[in-house]
Design a protein around this motif. Structure first.
Motif, PDB file in Angstrom:
ATOM      1  N   GLU A   1       0.827  -1.205   0.000  1.00  0.00           N
ATOM      2  CA  GLU A   1       0.000   0.000   0.000  1.00  0.00           C
ATOM      3  C   GLU A   1       0.863   1.258   0.000  1.00  0.00           C
ATOM      4  O   GLU A   1       2.090   1.208   0.088  1.00  0.00           O
ATOM      5  CB  GLU A   1      -0.904  -0.008   1.236  1.00  0.00           C
ATOM      6  CG  GLU A   1      -1.839  -1.205   1.321  1.00  0.00           C
ATOM      7  CD  GLU A   1      -2.818  -1.269   0.170  1.00  0.00           C
ATOM      8  OE1 GLU A   1      -3.278  -0.201  -0.267  1.00  0.00           O
ATOM      9  OE2 GLU A   1      -3.110  -2.388  -0.297  1.00  0.00           O
TER      10      GLU A   1
ATOM     11  N   ASP B   1      -3.391   0.932   5.594  1.00  0.00           N
ATOM     12  CA  ASP B   1      -4.344   0.952   6.696  1.00  0.00           C
ATOM     13  C   ASP B   1      -3.757   0.375   7.978  1.00  0.00           C
ATOM     14  O   ASP B   1      -4.469  -0.174   8.824  1.00  0.00           O
ATOM     15  CB  ASP B   1      -5.624   0.193   6.304  1.00  0.00           C
ATOM     16  CG  ASP B   1      -6.431   0.950   5.261  1.00  0.00           C
ATOM     17  OD1 ASP B   1      -6.258   2.173   5.147  1.00  0.00           O
ATOM     18  OD2 ASP B   1      -7.218   0.309   4.540  1.00  0.00           O
ATOM     19  N   GLU B   2      -2.443   0.518   8.134  1.00  0.00           N
ATOM     20  CA  GLU B   2      -1.802   0.101   9.367  1.00  0.00           C
ATOM     21  C   GLU B   2      -0.581   0.977   9.629  1.00  0.00           C
ATOM     22  O   GLU B   2      -0.116   1.708   8.753  1.00  0.00           O
ATOM     23  CB  GLU B   2      -1.384  -1.370   9.301  1.00  0.00           C
ATOM     24  CG  GLU B   2      -0.266  -1.657   8.319  1.00  0.00           C
ATOM     25  CD  GLU B   2       0.210  -3.105   8.362  1.00  0.00           C
ATOM     26  OE1 GLU B   2      -0.321  -3.909   9.159  1.00  0.00           O
ATOM     27  OE2 GLU B   2       1.131  -3.444   7.595  1.00  0.00           O
TER      28      GLU B   2
ATOM     29  N   HIS C   1      -6.283  -2.144  11.374  1.00  0.00           N
ATOM     30  CA  HIS C   1      -7.704  -1.775  11.303  1.00  0.00           C
ATOM     31  C   HIS C   1      -7.846  -0.242  11.279  1.00  0.00           C
ATOM     32  O   HIS C   1      -8.737   0.321  11.919  1.00  0.00           O
ATOM     33  CB  HIS C   1      -8.487  -2.384  12.475  1.00  0.00           C
ATOM     34  CG  HIS C   1      -8.310  -3.867  12.589  1.00  0.00           C
ATOM     35  ND1 HIS C   1      -8.816  -4.750  11.666  1.00  0.00           N
ATOM     36  CD2 HIS C   1      -7.664  -4.611  13.520  1.00  0.00           C
ATOM     37  CE1 HIS C   1      -8.506  -5.988  12.023  1.00  0.00           C
ATOM     38  NE2 HIS C   1      -7.805  -5.922  13.136  1.00  0.00           N
TER      39      HIS C   1
ATOM     40  N   ASP D   1      -7.673   3.455   8.656  1.00  0.00           N
ATOM     41  CA  ASP D   1      -8.415   3.831   7.454  1.00  0.00           C
ATOM     42  C   ASP D   1      -7.731   5.000   6.751  1.00  0.00           C
ATOM     43  O   ASP D   1      -8.114   6.141   6.905  1.00  0.00           O
ATOM     44  CB  ASP D   1      -9.857   4.200   7.823  1.00  0.00           C
ATOM     45  CG  ASP D   1     -10.774   4.248   6.606  1.00  0.00           C
ATOM     46  OD1 ASP D   1     -10.309   3.910   5.498  1.00  0.00           O
ATOM     47  OD2 ASP D   1     -11.950   4.626   6.779  1.00  0.00           O
ATOM     48  N   GLY D   2      -6.704   4.672   5.974  1.00  0.00           N
ATOM     49  CA  GLY D   2      -6.008   5.710   5.234  1.00  0.00           C
ATOM     50  C   GLY D   2      -5.084   6.519   6.122  1.00  0.00           C
ATOM     51  O   GLY D   2      -5.272   7.719   6.313  1.00  0.00           O
TER      52      GLY D   2
ATOM     53  N   ASN E   1      -6.399   9.251  10.514  1.00  0.00           N
ATOM     54  CA  ASN E   1      -6.977   8.428   9.453  1.00  0.00           C
ATOM     55  C   ASN E   1      -7.682   9.333   8.458  1.00  0.00           C
ATOM     56  O   ASN E   1      -8.779   9.822   8.724  1.00  0.00           O
ATOM     57  CB  ASN E   1      -7.973   7.427  10.045  1.00  0.00           C
ATOM     58  CG  ASN E   1      -7.306   6.455  11.004  1.00  0.00           C
ATOM     59  OD1 ASN E   1      -6.682   5.489  10.595  1.00  0.00           O
ATOM     60  ND2 ASN E   1      -7.420   6.727  12.296  1.00  0.00           N
TER      61      ASN E   1
ATOM     62  N   ARG F   1      -9.113   8.914   5.448  1.00  0.00           N
ATOM     63  CA  ARG F   1     -10.371   8.545   4.787  1.00  0.00           C
ATOM     64  C   ARG F   1     -11.562   8.638   5.721  1.00  0.00           C
ATOM     65  O   ARG F   1     -12.636   9.101   5.326  1.00  0.00           O
ATOM     66  CB  ARG F   1     -10.255   7.136   4.193  1.00  0.00           C
ATOM     67  CG  ARG F   1      -9.491   7.077   2.881  1.00  0.00           C
ATOM     68  CD  ARG F   1      -9.763   5.785   2.140  1.00  0.00           C
ATOM     69  NE  ARG F   1      -9.263   4.627   2.880  1.00  0.00           N
ATOM     70  CZ  ARG F   1      -8.073   4.070   2.676  1.00  0.00           C
ATOM     71  NH1 ARG F   1      -7.242   4.580   1.783  1.00  0.00           N
ATOM     72  NH2 ARG F   1      -7.709   3.001   3.369  1.00  0.00           N
TER      73      ARG F   1
END
Length: 345
Positions: free
Chosen positions: A41, A61-62, A79, A81-82, A99, A101
């Motif tokens: 990612e 996402d980590e 867990h 989110d962006g 995060n 997103r």
């Protein structure tokens, strides 16, 4: 940092499969190690906890946590989110992750690396994030809504929203009552009072264009903004007047200042270099070295104990016309890397 990320994607086309010769010495600096934590990612900020010997690396996402001395992976915070940034308060055993997103902030325990709470930012796309010890507050800088959110570090309660004059990028604190943030779309730098949550001043960064990375020499009261026109602009942190401009590499994003060694660093993702600038005195600066790193290595974090820097990078799939003009090439599997750069012993 999304705009910068897109620029680096585009600039990396044709360069992404070539790693510059990192073994050649440049004023003694070179890539010392390459760590492969896995995953395919994108990424953004890194952060170092020098006392605990940990490096926090945003990645999709980590957040991957590395041992600062061996580079081994010691944990992951998942867990998310962006992920954009990581803020640390080692004395409180707390950390926070922005995060982009979801518009949320993940609080975690730095001892266990377990999430402890989810906080709601009062703006879109929280990007840069920092902990200010003077006010004991955490600040997110929300790129989509051009504002900042202040949270109480102990309770996580949102305390204030600060309107900013444009899109915020990197931010720094002196830990003594002032916070500064680059305003990317206005080529300005904003000064905040973290205790009152007020905007105090806005200063021009001309001739800088699109400032991203920001670093601070708190002792000599100097701010270093790295800009897309290959310029590092140095401002006086007390009154905002321009002190100097220094030539740097192409596609800068991250910056760091090493107070022990009097060095300012700029990570230049487009040409895959690290500009090493010496602070001869608070008003005079000179480039010591341009160190090959890797195309896309645009963000960095300093380990103040060793003077080493950690930078994230990857290689990308070859662009094709079928993808269209707004297509973002994907990271090649297994190519995500954390570089450790320092001076040879």
């Amino acid at each position: 940092m999304n705009a910068t990320f897109r620029r680096v994607f585009a600039a990396s086309l044709g360069l992404c499969t070539a790693v510059l010769a990192a073994s050649a010495p440049h004023a003694g600096y070179r890539v010392l190690h390459r760590y492969a934590p896995g995953g395919d990612e994108g990424w953004d900020y890194l952060a170092v906890d020098a006392a605990a010997r940990r490096v926090y690396v945003s990645h999709g996402d980590e957040v991957v946590v590395l041992d600062a001395d061996s580079g081994t992976t010691v944990g992951r915070i998942g867990h998310l989110d962006g992920v954009h940034g990581i803020a640390l308060a080692p004395a409180l055993h707390r950390g926070w992750i922005s995060n982009g997103r979801s518009g949320k902030v993940t609080a975690f325990d730095t001892r266990t690396l377990k999430a402890t709470a989810t906080l709601e930012a009062s703006g879109g796309n929280p990007d840069a994030i920092l902990y200010d010890p003077a006010s004991r507050r955490v600040f997110t800088f929300n790129g989509r809504s051009a504002n900042a959110t202040a949270f109480d570090a102990a309770s996580g309660k949102p305390l204030a929203t600060i309107a900013l004059p444009g899109k915020p990028e990197f931010a720094v604190t002196d830990g003594a009552g002032r916070v500064w943030v680059n305003i990317e779309d206005k080529s300005e730098l904003a000064e905040l009072d973290p205790k009152t949550a007020k905007l105090l001043a806005t200063w021009s960064l001309a001739p800088c264009e699109s400032p991203t990375g920001l670093a601070l020499d708190a002792t000599h009261r100097r701010l270093f903004s790295v800009c897309q026109n290959r310029t590092m602009t140095v401002l006086d942190a007390d009154d905002g007047h321009r002190v100097a401009s220094v030539a740097i590499g192409n596609g800068p994003d991250g910056a760091a200042f090493d107070p022990r060694r009097g060095i300012v660093y700029s990570a230049n993702g487009q040409d895959g270099t690290l500009t090493v600038v010496h602070e001869d005195d608070p008003d005079h600066y000179r480039v010591l070295a341009t160190v090959p790193t890797q195309a896309s290595a645009r963000t960095l974090a300093l380990d103040p104990r060793t003077g080493h820097l950690f930078l994230s990078a990857a290689q990308f799939a070859v662009h094709t016309e079928q993808g269209g003009p707004h297509h973002h090439p994907s990271v090649l599997p297994g190519s995500f890397t954390v570089l450790e750069v320092g001076r040879e012993p």
